[in-house]
Design an enzyme around this catalytic site. Structure first.
Site, PDB file in Angstrom:
ATOM      1  N   GLY A  94       1.865   1.900  13.456  1.00  0.00           N
ATOM      2  CA  GLY A  94       2.278   0.503  13.457  1.00  0.00           C
ATOM      3  C   GLY A  94       1.251  -0.428  12.837  1.00  0.00           C
ATOM      4  O   GLY A  94       0.093  -0.061  12.640  1.00  0.00           O
TER       5      GLY A  94
ATOM      6  N   ARG B 185      11.179   5.426   1.452  1.00  0.00           N
ATOM      7  CA  ARG B 185      12.362   5.103   0.644  1.00  0.00           C
ATOM      8  C   ARG B 185      12.113   5.132  -0.865  1.00  0.00           C
ATOM      9  O   ARG B 185      13.037   5.049  -1.650  1.00  0.00           O
ATOM     10  CB  ARG B 185      12.936   3.750   1.079  1.00  0.00           C
ATOM     11  CG  ARG B 185      13.697   3.874   2.393  1.00  0.00           C
ATOM     12  CD  ARG B 185      14.272   2.554   2.817  1.00  0.00           C
ATOM     13  NE  ARG B 185      13.235   1.654   3.313  1.00  0.00           N
ATOM     14  CZ  ARG B 185      13.352   0.339   3.350  1.00  0.00           C
ATOM     15  NH1 ARG B 185      14.450  -0.248   2.901  1.00  0.00           N
ATOM     16  NH2 ARG B 185      12.387  -0.416   3.829  1.00  0.00           N
TER      17      ARG B 185
HETATM   18  C1  UD1 Z   1       6.513  -5.978   9.430  1.00  0.00           C
HETATM   19  C2  UD1 Z   1       6.480  -7.008  10.553  1.00  0.00           C
HETATM   20  C3  UD1 Z   1       7.710  -7.898  10.475  1.00  0.00           C
HETATM   21  C4  UD1 Z   1       7.775  -8.552   9.129  1.00  0.00           C
HETATM   22  C5  UD1 Z   1       7.741  -7.501   8.030  1.00  0.00           C
HETATM   23  C6  UD1 Z   1       7.641  -8.171   6.688  1.00  0.00           C
HETATM   24  C7  UD1 Z   1       5.339  -5.860  12.380  1.00  0.00           C
HETATM   25  C8  UD1 Z   1       5.498  -5.174  13.664  1.00  0.00           C
HETATM   26  N1  UD1 Z   1       6.448  -6.321  11.812  1.00  0.00           N
HETATM   27  O1  UD1 Z   1       7.656  -5.184   9.669  1.00  0.00           O
HETATM   28  O2  UD1 Z   1       7.656  -8.892  11.480  1.00  0.00           O
HETATM   29  O3  UD1 Z   1       8.951  -9.344   9.033  1.00  0.00           O
HETATM   30  O4  UD1 Z   1       6.600  -6.667   8.177  1.00  0.00           O
HETATM   31  O5  UD1 Z   1       7.713  -7.200   5.705  1.00  0.00           O
HETATM   32  O6  UD1 Z   1       4.250  -6.022  11.904  1.00  0.00           O
HETATM   33  N2  UD1 Z   1       1.486  -0.344   7.570  1.00  0.00           N
HETATM   34  C9  UD1 Z   1       0.322   0.381   7.734  1.00  0.00           C
HETATM   35  N3  UD1 Z   1       0.195   1.193   8.811  1.00  0.00           N
HETATM   36  C10 UD1 Z   1       1.174   1.325   9.740  1.00  0.00           C
HETATM   37  C11 UD1 Z   1       2.369   0.592   9.559  1.00  0.00           C
HETATM   38  C12 UD1 Z   1       2.487  -0.245   8.468  1.00  0.00           C
HETATM   39  O7  UD1 Z   1      -0.587   0.293   6.908  1.00  0.00           O
HETATM   40  O8  UD1 Z   1       0.976   2.084  10.700  1.00  0.00           O
HETATM   41  C13 UD1 Z   1       1.635  -1.217   6.402  1.00  0.00           C
HETATM   42  C14 UD1 Z   1       2.707  -0.726   5.477  1.00  0.00           C
HETATM   43  O9  UD1 Z   1       2.167   0.086   4.444  1.00  0.00           O
HETATM   44  C15 UD1 Z   1       3.253  -2.007   4.890  1.00  0.00           C
HETATM   45  C16 UD1 Z   1       3.013  -3.039   5.981  1.00  0.00           C
HETATM   46  O10 UD1 Z   1       2.045  -2.488   6.838  1.00  0.00           O
HETATM   47  O11 UD1 Z   1       2.521  -2.414   3.758  1.00  0.00           O
HETATM   48  C17 UD1 Z   1       4.283  -3.387   6.731  1.00  0.00           C
HETATM   49  O12 UD1 Z   1       4.750  -2.240   7.372  1.00  0.00           O
HETATM   50  P1  UD1 Z   1       6.267  -2.011   7.638  1.00  0.00           P
HETATM   51  O13 UD1 Z   1       6.438  -0.765   8.370  1.00  0.00           O
HETATM   52  O14 UD1 Z   1       7.034  -2.181   6.388  1.00  0.00           O
HETATM   53  O15 UD1 Z   1       6.585  -3.224   8.603  1.00  0.00           O
HETATM   54  P2  UD1 Z   1       7.999  -3.796   8.939  1.00  0.00           P
HETATM   55  O16 UD1 Z   1       8.631  -2.921   9.920  1.00  0.00           O
HETATM   56  O17 UD1 Z   1       8.729  -4.096   7.706  1.00  0.00           O
END
Ligand code: UD1
Ligand code: MG
Length: 458
Positions: free
Chosen positions: A75, A9
């Site tokens: 994830g 985004r």
């Molecule tokens: C996640 C949480 C959610 C919480 C929210 C807060 C999970 C499943 N859910 O959701 O409960 O309320 O954060 O913001 O954890 N990232 C990685 N690798 C990945 C996926 C994500 O490094 O494969 C990092 C992203 O860069 C980011 C963070 O993890 O900094 C959160 O990832 P994001 O996809 O935004 O999680 P949410 O779906 O928002």
């Protein structure tokens, strides 16, 4: 620290965590918050532009940093799996946080660790109450009020969606438990990902003790997903920084338009006008006045300096009681002594001006050293560049450089010398001498009348 997300985004060519907040890449903010906790190791999970993110992280100097690559983002649970080697077989706690949550404070992380230890918990997490919890995982508590599960927004039932206590995504988990539970994560959810949040339910089911710590300020745990969110946090950081300097005795005529970097220092009773940007390692003394619309980067300003309207400076030093501007440009390597005046439309580069020297109008001073109490007249130019190399100009003390002088470097002008207006200085001027190069002036009597008559006839 999870920082592998794409940041779709942001609609950017750059990885999200490299976008800057308060003059620093996002990823540096949480790393700096973590550093005072003195973690034994810090694993940073990166994906996009891994090298650039790693370099930005290393620049914070945080000890024990290891950069771990998560090539495919499957994830948050998968991201932690990628970092597993850093805590496997380790009798310690693992703090998990995000690289795109910049305003998290050390104090809050410490509260989480303290609660975790005081309650002898196996897993602890921050929670937050939000009126609009859209997008967040919801905290599910059991009959005794203990956290027992987190349900993601997309997987939540209508009843669960009504819960306003949410998961900011910051946890502290015993390393052994985390290691064991990661193997039990399954992608059986709306996004087909490995959810780190499932670790919470698995721990609760295993009878482990869970603790939670509430945070009150949503911004502190807010992630940056869009440019608008970045701008909102930027505005907040800016307000807080300016607020701290006001508390320390600095006046801002318009705090809303002052941009003060986090490493900047400002002395007491300095007054800063509207539209001033202070960046990098800029240090401003006390009792200064900055009229406004100025941009200072890595500039050291003494005490009682008056920076008039619209100055741009970079890697420059300005001595006590100097007056600069309006419309002055001080480029790298500029060093102005005490009481120096540099006036309008003056540009300096690698220029050292001794105490009390003045260059007040329309001048370029590059690669030069000027002594004390010298006056550089309007329109003076150091001709420092021959197309290949830069050459130096040296001017002594108490020298008078007449207006519209060109100094063809390399060249020296000795102490107390005079250079007549309009002179092109092509050889050294000894101390106390006058240099003058001028075509003799002619007077042609009655010329204008004759010229006009000729034109009228034509
Ligand atoms: C996640 C949480 C959610 C919480 C929210 C807060 C999970 C499943 N859910 O959701 O409960 O309320 O954060 O913001 O954890 N990232 C990685 N690798 C990945 C996926 C994500 O490094 O494969 C990092 C992203 O860069 C980011 C963070 O993890 O900094 C959160 O990832 P994001 O996809 O935004 O999680 P949410 O779906 O928002
Ligand atoms: Mg998110």
């Amino acid at each position: 620290m999870l920082a592998a997300g794409l940041g779709t985004r942001m609609r950017s060519e750059r990885a999200k965590v490299l976008h800057e907040l308060g003059g620093r890449p996002l990823v540096q903010h949480p790393l700096r918050a973590v550093a005072p906790l003195a973690p034994a190791r810090v694993a940073l999970v990166v994906g996009h532009q891994a090298d650039a993110v790693a370099r930005a992280a290393e620049a914070t100097g945080v000890a024990g940093l290891r950069v771990v690559l998560q090539a495919d983002q499957r994830g948050t649970g998968h991201a932690v799996l990628c970092a597993r080697d850093t805590f496997r077989g380790w009798d310690a706690d693992v703090l998990i946080l995000y690289g795109d949550v910049p305003l998290i404070r050390t104090q809050t992380l410490r509260r989480l660790l303290d609660a975790h230890r005081a309650e002898e918990a196996a897993l602890s997490l921050l929670t937050l109450y939000l009126d609009d919890a859209t997008g967040y995982g919801r905290i599910i508590r059991d009959a005794s009020g203990r956290v027992c599960r987190i349900v993601e927004h997309r997987d939540a039932s209508p009843d669960e969606l009504a819960i306003t206590e949410v998961n900011p995504g910051i946890y502290c988990v015993r390393a052994g438990l985390l290691d064991a539970l990661l193997d039990r994560l399954r992608p059986d959810n709306a996004q087909g990902e490995l959810y780190l949040t499932d670790v919470v339910q698995l721990a609760a089911q295993a009878g482990e003790r869970l603790a939670s710590v509430r945070v009150d300020d949503p911004d502190e745990v807010s992630g940056v997903n869009t440019r608008a969110e970045l701008a909102r946090l930027e505005a907040r950081v800016r307000r807080e920084t300016v607020g701290r300097w006001m508390d320390a005795g600095v006046t801002f005529e318009d705090p809303e338009t002052a941009y003060v970097g986090s490493e900047v220092e400002i002395g007491r009773d300095t007054v800063i006008g509207p539209n001033v940007t202070l960046r990098g390692r800029t240090r401003i003394g006390s009792g200064c006045r900055l009229d406004g619309t100025s941009h200072l980067t890595d500039t050291v300003v003494g005490d009682r300096v008056h920076l008039r309207f619209a100055c741009v400076t970079e890697e420059a030093e300005i001595g006590d009681d100097a007056i600069v501007g309006p419309f002055a440009r001080l480029r790298p390597g500029t060093r102005l002594g005490a009481r120096v005046h540099v006036g309008n439309f003056v540009e300096t580069k690698k220029a050292v001006l001794g105490a009390g020297t003045k260059a007040n109008h329309l001048t370029y001073l590059g690669d030069c050293e000027i002594g004390a109490d010298t006056n550089v007249g309007a329109g003076t130019i150091t001709c420092n560049y021959d197309g290949f190399e830069k050459h130096r100009t040296e001017i002594g003390d108490r020298v008078q450089i007449g207006s519209d002088t060109q100094l063809v470097a390399p060249v020296r002008v000795g102490d107390d010398a005079y250079v007549a207006a309009g002179t092109t200085v092509t050889k050294d001027v000894p101390a106390g001498d006058l240099a003058v190069s001028r075509a003799p002036m002619r007077l042609v009597s009655g010329w204008v009348e004759r010229f006009r008559a000729r034109k009228r006839r034509a």
